[in-house]
Design a protein around this motif. Sequence first.
Motif, short mmCIF file in Angstrom:
data_model
loop_
_atom_site.label_atom_id
_atom_site.label_comp_id
_atom_site.label_asym_id
_atom_site.label_seq_id
_atom_site.Cartn_x
_atom_site.Cartn_y
_atom_site.Cartn_z
N TRP A 291 0.84 -1.21 0.00
CA TRP A 291 0.00 0.00 0.00
C TRP A 291 0.87 1.25 0.00
CZ3 TRP A 291 0.00 3.41 4.31
CH2 TRP A 291 -0.87 4.50 4.19
N TYR A 292 1.86 1.25 0.87
CA TYR A 292 2.73 2.42 0.98
C TYR A 292 3.46 2.69 -0.33
CZ TYR A 292 6.58 5.41 2.34
OH TYR A 292 7.49 6.43 2.39
N ASN A 293 4.05 1.66 -0.89
CA ASN A 293 4.79 1.83 -2.15
C ASN A 293 3.87 2.30 -3.27
OD1 ASN A 293 7.35 1.17 -1.28
ND2 ASN A 293 7.01 -1.02 -1.57
N ASP A 294 2.71 1.64 -3.39
CA ASP A 294 1.76 2.01 -4.44
C ASP A 294 1.37 3.48 -4.30
OD1 ASP A 294 1.80 -0.57 -5.34
OD2 ASP A 294 -0.12 -1.15 -4.45
N LEU A 295 1.11 3.86 -3.07
CA LEU A 295 0.63 5.21 -2.82
C LEU A 295 1.69 6.26 -3.17
CD1 LEU A 295 -1.44 7.13 -1.89
CD2 LEU A 295 -1.01 6.47 0.47
N VAL A 296 2.90 6.03 -2.76
CA VAL A 296 3.97 6.99 -3.04
C VAL A 296 4.14 7.16 -4.56
CG1 VAL A 296 6.47 7.35 -2.92
CG2 VAL A 296 5.21 6.67 -0.87
N LEU A 297 4.04 6.05 -5.28
CA LEU A 297 4.21 6.12 -6.73
C LEU A 297 2.99 6.73 -7.41
CD1 LEU A 297 5.84 2.61 -7.26
CD2 LEU A 297 7.00 4.82 -7.34
N LYS A 298 1.81 6.26 -7.03
CA LYS A 298 0.58 6.70 -7.69
C LYS A 298 0.24 8.16 -7.39
CE LYS A 298 -0.73 3.12 -10.04
NZ LYS A 298 -0.53 1.82 -9.54
N ALA A 299 0.57 8.58 -6.18
CA ALA A 299 0.29 9.98 -5.81
C ALA A 299 1.39 10.90 -6.34
CB ALA A 299 0.16 10.12 -4.30
N LEU B 139 4.52 11.22 -5.58
CA LEU B 139 5.45 11.84 -4.63
C LEU B 139 6.88 11.56 -5.07
CD1 LEU B 139 3.80 10.92 -1.19
CD2 LEU B 139 3.54 13.01 -2.55
N ALA B 140 7.11 10.34 -5.55
CA ALA B 140 8.48 9.97 -5.92
C ALA B 140 8.45 8.84 -6.94
CB ALA B 140 9.26 9.52 -4.69
N ASP B 141 9.59 8.65 -7.58
CA ASP B 141 9.79 7.56 -8.53
C ASP B 141 11.08 6.84 -8.17
OD1 ASP B 141 7.95 6.98 -10.45
OD2 ASP B 141 8.59 8.59 -11.81
N TYR B 142 11.20 5.61 -8.59
CA TYR B 142 12.47 4.93 -8.47
C TYR B 142 13.45 5.56 -9.45
CZ TYR B 142 10.19 1.40 -5.63
OH TYR B 142 9.52 0.75 -4.63
N MET C 10 16.06 7.86 -5.27
CA MET C 10 14.73 8.15 -5.79
C MET C 10 14.67 9.54 -6.39
SD MET C 10 12.43 8.96 -2.42
CE MET C 10 13.06 10.03 -1.14
N VAL C 11 13.71 9.68 -7.30
CA VAL C 11 13.39 11.00 -7.82
C VAL C 11 12.27 11.54 -6.95
CG1 VAL C 11 12.46 12.28 -9.79
CG2 VAL C 11 13.96 10.29 -10.17
N ILE C 12 12.47 12.67 -6.35
CA ILE C 12 11.38 13.31 -5.61
C ILE C 12 10.63 14.17 -6.61
CG2 ILE C 12 10.73 14.79 -3.69
CD1 ILE C 12 13.33 14.05 -2.33
N ARG C 13 9.39 13.81 -6.87
CA ARG C 13 8.62 14.51 -7.90
C ARG C 13 8.04 15.81 -7.32
NH1 ARG C 13 5.25 10.06 -11.25
NH2 ARG C 13 5.02 11.93 -12.54
#
Length: 498
Positions: free
Chosen positions: A16-24, A26-29, A36-39
Amino acid sequence: MSDLGITPRSINYADWYNDLVLKAKLADYSPVRGCMVIRPHGYAIWELMQRALDDMFKATGHVNACFPLLIPKSFFSREAAHVEGFAKECAIVTHYRLMNDPNGEGVVVDPEAKLEEELIIRPTSETIIWNTYKDWIQSYRDLPILINQWANVMRWERRTRLFLRTAEFLWQEGHTAHATNEEAEQEALTILEIYRSFCEEWMCVPAIAGLKTENEKFAGAHHSYCIEAMVQDLRAIQAGTSHHLGQNFAKAFDVKFQNANGELEYVYATSWGVSTRLIGTLVMAHSDDKGLVLPPKLAPIQVVFVPMGRDEQTREKTFALSDKIAAELSEAGLRCKVDKREKESPGFKFNDWELQGACVRVEIGPRDLEAGTCVLAVRDTGEKQTVQIAHACTQIRTLLEETGQRLFKKALELRESNTQRIDDWDSFEKQFQGEGGCGFVLAHWDGTTETEQTIAEKTKATIRCIPLKPLEAGDNQPGRCVLTGKPSEQRVVFAKAY
RNA sequence: CGGGGCGUAGCGCAGUCUGGUUAGCGCGCCUGCUUUGGGAGCAGGAGGUCGCGAGUUCGAAUCUCGCCGCCCCGACCA
């Protein structure tokens, strides 16, 4: 719901945490493991955190500076405990030039370009800073030095997680120098209080301020303070640390000053930091299966407007009305956005802004134009209400205020209902048997590292901190160690931690 | 460093076991029209060194060997 691509918390909290960070967004690998890339959306949260903390640092007399990224390798060998703590996770610069691969394509390190002295990419800056302070400090009149820096650091972590533990991360690190032990102690506590209040008032996450055990303290510190929070899976997370370094670094870097009596003394030091881990903490503390839930003070978009209209004319009117209200709110200092995307349907926008964590959504459609109303939807509760346009601004401000209070209250209730006092070993061991987080246990401990480590081996629970103030009356009364039965002065916080 | 999983279009996947048309599907993207109060519809279109390298074969996403990378779970850390 599942097609949104966010694993529900109940299925798998880590996913959930990983999905959320990516989908929202916030950041990318990144191409490099652990980085990480902080979006922009994630960075906007960081900027809000930075501004608030920076104001607090400035208000307590601190100034910003910036020290270099690269540190001579030899600096690290000066303070024994410090080396011990960081040696195993340093990135090292050994060469300064690349060349075309003589055997084919690409570039290789030019073996001719080897550095005389290898350089360490800072995992923290104590060493380079104390090497510098040595030149700045001669007299008690040069003290105190109260410097902070906003910087990136690198620790070659074996196992990384977006925001919570990345190889490179952003943080602030304060480094202060003082004439007396008492003054340094006061500094460490002042900063700890800044961290605690930031965590509670800005992030809406209740924090326990405490002392780290010898085993858990910062490598090189005399003693370390911390704030510890609980997130939704009932694990503990350290949200900030403040160290009293004593004279350890002053001695290692030979930093002495002459006091008013003409005597030479080593200076006393502190260092303290919070990192982009705070973003991970924030996400884990409040968000839900639909996306981010952000406290109003740290939400990049606090109020989002979704104007609707089938025809051009209606759209123009709802856009104009949205702009007008948004302008009034912006005037009052709120962060607003009018979502004028034409291709996306209102339903899509609702879900999208819930994912992004906008605190209040304002819906304005044809029915509202006729009735002179708008619909306000609150992100964390999902509740909707219809209000007269004339009252919209006032009501929105109220809803934001209430959101902040509610998030804190909810997080506090989570912590309180998952904190227990345990005095016998069987119950203690049983409490930590489950997978994942098991809440906080306040228990007595005999004060030895040996016992602490034995407990950690048996239960995976560690001592998060020795609270500075009792959470409940009686927590600071003497008792007997939950494992050994030896005398204990007060209860300490045990938990499984991030 | 141990255990597990995965690498095929921007994302998510099928195809691999049992080698054989031009490598598919969903989402997204582009164009057009119709749409708009809880993830719109139709039509057309663009997009691929099948992780990398050898090998086997008439022929490899598919079989063999080697390598690399990432994610997850444990031991260690903000």
